[in-house]
Design a protein around this motif. Structure first.
Motif, PDB file in Angstrom:
ATOM      1  N   GLY A 225      37.515  83.949  53.475  1.00  0.00           N
ATOM      2  CA  GLY A 225      38.623  83.999  52.369  1.00  0.00           C
ATOM      3  C   GLY A 225      39.278  82.622  52.083  1.00  0.00           C
ATOM      4  O   GLY A 225      39.030  81.658  52.748  1.00  0.00           O
ATOM      5  N   GLU A 226      40.357  82.588  51.204  1.00  0.00           N
ATOM      6  CA  GLU A 226      41.216  81.466  50.913  1.00  0.00           C
ATOM      7  C   GLU A 226      42.667  81.638  51.320  1.00  0.00           C
ATOM      8  O   GLU A 226      43.312  82.704  50.737  1.00  0.00           O
ATOM      9  CB  GLU A 226      41.021  80.994  49.427  1.00  0.00           C
ATOM     10  CG  GLU A 226      41.590  79.793  48.858  1.00  0.00           C
ATOM     11  CD  GLU A 226      41.216  79.548  47.704  1.00  0.00           C
ATOM     12  OE1 GLU A 226      41.869  78.563  47.086  1.00  0.00           O
ATOM     13  OE2 GLU A 226      40.342  80.207  46.813  1.00  0.00           O
ATOM     14  N   VAL A 227      43.149  80.862  51.908  1.00  0.00           N
ATOM     15  CA  VAL A 227      44.573  80.911  52.305  1.00  0.00           C
ATOM     16  C   VAL A 227      45.244  79.509  52.273  1.00  0.00           C
ATOM     17  O   VAL A 227      44.994  78.437  52.532  1.00  0.00           O
ATOM     18  CB  VAL A 227      44.836  81.300  54.031  1.00  0.00           C
ATOM     19  CG1 VAL A 227      45.973  81.224  54.371  1.00  0.00           C
ATOM     20  CG2 VAL A 227      43.876  82.387  54.299  1.00  0.00           C
ATOM     21  N   HIS A 228      46.286  79.710  51.356  1.00  0.00           N
ATOM     22  CA  HIS A 228      47.197  78.655  50.938  1.00  0.00           C
ATOM     23  C   HIS A 228      48.396  78.723  51.821  1.00  0.00           C
ATOM     24  O   HIS A 228      49.129  79.716  51.734  1.00  0.00           O
ATOM     25  CB  HIS A 228      47.503  78.480  49.540  1.00  0.00           C
ATOM     26  CG  HIS A 228      46.178  78.078  48.553  1.00  0.00           C
ATOM     27  ND1 HIS A 228      46.596  77.073  47.920  1.00  0.00           N
ATOM     28  CD2 HIS A 228      45.006  78.446  48.594  1.00  0.00           C
ATOM     29  CE1 HIS A 228      45.180  76.579  47.131  1.00  0.00           C
ATOM     30  NE2 HIS A 228      44.473  77.383  47.530  1.00  0.00           N
ATOM     31  N   MET A 229      49.152  77.710  52.264  1.00  0.00           N
ATOM     32  CA  MET A 229      50.344  77.678  52.905  1.00  0.00           C
ATOM     33  C   MET A 229      51.273  76.539  52.501  1.00  0.00           C
ATOM     34  O   MET A 229      50.581  75.501  52.423  1.00  0.00           O
ATOM     35  CB  MET A 229      50.285  77.447  54.299  1.00  0.00           C
ATOM     36  CG  MET A 229      49.856  78.701  55.028  1.00  0.00           C
ATOM     37  SD  MET A 229      49.739  78.760  56.922  1.00  0.00           S
ATOM     38  CE  MET A 229      48.915  80.342  57.205  1.00  0.00           C
ATOM     39  N   SER A 230      52.299  76.619  52.018  1.00  0.00           N
ATOM     40  CA  SER A 230      53.288  75.654  51.436  1.00  0.00           C
ATOM     41  C   SER A 230      54.125  75.034  52.581  1.00  0.00           C
ATOM     42  O   SER A 230      54.995  76.010  53.493  1.00  0.00           O
ATOM     43  CB  SER A 230      54.203  76.361  50.419  1.00  0.00           C
ATOM     44  OG  SER A 230      53.176  76.574  49.383  1.00  0.00           O
ATOM     45  N   TYR A 231      54.165  73.820  52.456  1.00  0.00           N
ATOM     46  CA  TYR A 231      55.203  73.121  53.631  1.00  0.00           C
ATOM     47  C   TYR A 231      56.225  72.300  52.994  1.00  0.00           C
ATOM     48  O   TYR A 231      55.432  71.331  52.235  1.00  0.00           O
ATOM     49  CB  TYR A 231      54.440  72.550  54.855  1.00  0.00           C
ATOM     50  CG  TYR A 231      53.500  73.374  55.598  1.00  0.00           C
ATOM     51  CD1 TYR A 231      54.120  73.604  56.969  1.00  0.00           C
ATOM     52  CD2 TYR A 231      52.289  73.939  55.330  1.00  0.00           C
ATOM     53  CE1 TYR A 231      53.547  74.556  57.841  1.00  0.00           C
ATOM     54  CE2 TYR A 231      52.005  74.902  56.224  1.00  0.00           C
ATOM     55  CZ  TYR A 231      52.309  74.955  57.530  1.00  0.00           C
ATOM     56  OH  TYR A 231      51.814  75.877  58.288  1.00  0.00           O
TER      57      TYR A 231
END
Length: 353
Positions: A225-231
């Motif tokens: 899958g594809e996982v985006h995380m914002s920081y």
């Protein structure tokens, strides 16, 4: 790992003229492509200094597409509850063609009571409107003569024009905050995931990712899958300067967010269990604790590279979206952050992957 820039404005007319904000943001888009970042992303919010300078991510990303050739364009996220699906699907299909297939569509539910009130939409309907909107867009992109009979929208037969550049449709990502069931559903559906790890414990994020990847595998989708995380992200050559200024910009962004969510002190919704605590949680924000727990990326390039190695050990191969404008730093400092990241952080992960 992949890396991109997430444009989350926390400004209003008293801070910066809107035209100046957009010009600076688009200059950063150009720099991001030059420096080798993988994507640019922006939000959909209204009325508040918390994101309100971007009521339509499609418009911003269309301008970004005109200034770039390679970088991916990500809506982070569009809100189906606020737009008729025929309109939303058409706008996104246009952007997919304008960018020749560089679009990734992130969908979200929204969570600010003031936005729902302005659109005349019940907060308790947000989940159902989200599910219906995503389904309608998928069908409009991938089918012809679509007849749709939903709880909120009915139409057809309709054949959308233009057809998406990517077939059957652009990759879809789903924004989730705290709901494990949303992660599982995204995995089953073959959608990507967008998360903000700063609002949860590390162990909770890992559990949510485990559910997502398990559901993805059980559904027979290839890969993980594809996982985006914002920081939040702020870099300087000097560690003390990075912490001092990073702390101040985090404080400003936190103040803007507190004003936007103030209505939750008195509002309740079955679709947003526990959100009455959001005001209290924001008031308790501790920059030093966030830094110690790797929930924000503030420091020198070497320090950030080490933090990201730890984050990769925790969460696997994810796509990291850097919020380099939140808190309204001067343009020169935001540009310095992405330059230092490109020069001193990206090479470590490009070589590894």
């Amino acid at each position: 790992m992949e890396f991109g820039i997430n444009f989350f404005p926390t400004v209003g007319p008293g801070d910066k003229d809107a035209a100046d904000y957009f010009e600076e943001a688009l200059r950063l888009v150009e720099r991001a492509e030059e420096y080798g970042f993988d994507h640019v992303k922006t939000v959909e919010h209204y009325f508040f200094r918390y994101g309100g300078y971007c009521p339509d991510p499609v418009t911003f990303l269309a301008a970004a597409a005109a200034r770039t050739e390679r970088i991916q364009l990500v809506t982070g996220a569009v809100i189906p509850a606020f737009t008729h699906p025929v309109k939303l699907a058409g706008k996104l299909a246009m952007l997919d063609n304008i960018s020749r297939g560089r679009l990734r569509v992130g969908f979200g539910r929204a969570f600010l009571p003031g936005e729902f009130d302005a659109f005349g939409i019940d907060l308790d309907e947000s989940r159902a409107r989200f599910d219906e909107g995503v389904l309608a867009c998928r069908r409009l992109w991938s089918e012809e003569d679509v007849v749709f009979d939903g709880a909120f929208h009915s139409f057809g037969p309709v054949t959308l024009l233009p057809r998406p550049y990517q077939r059957p449709h652009p990759p879809i990502l789903v924004a989730t905050a705290k709901t494990a069931a949303s992660c599982e559903q995204a995995g089953r559906d073959g959608h990507g995931l967008m998360m903000v790890p700063s609002i949860n414990k590390r162990e909770t994020v890992q559990e949510m990712l485990g559910l997502y990847r398990k559901a993805w595998a059980e559904a027979g989708h290839p890969g993980e899958g594809e996982v985006h995380m914002s920081y939040g992200c702020y870099l300087a050559e000097d560690a003390a300067e990075a912490r001092t200024k990073g702390r101040e910009y985090a404080r400003r962004a936190n103040t803007v967010m507190r004003d936007a969510v103030a209505a939750w002190a008195e509002r309740r919704s079955t679709g947003y269990a526990g959100y009455e605590k959001v005001v209290e949680n924001i008031a308790r924000h501790d920059f030093d604790r966030s830094l110690a727990e790797n929930k924000t990326l503030v420091g020198t390039p070497d320090e950030i590279a080490e933090r990201l190695r730890t984050i990769r050990e925790w969460f696997g191969e994810i796509s990291v979206s850097l919020q380099v404008i939140s808190g309204n730093p001067p343009y020169e400092e935001s540009e310095r952050t992405i330059r230092l990241f490109a020069e001193g952080v990206l090479p470590h992960f490009r070589a590894a992957g």
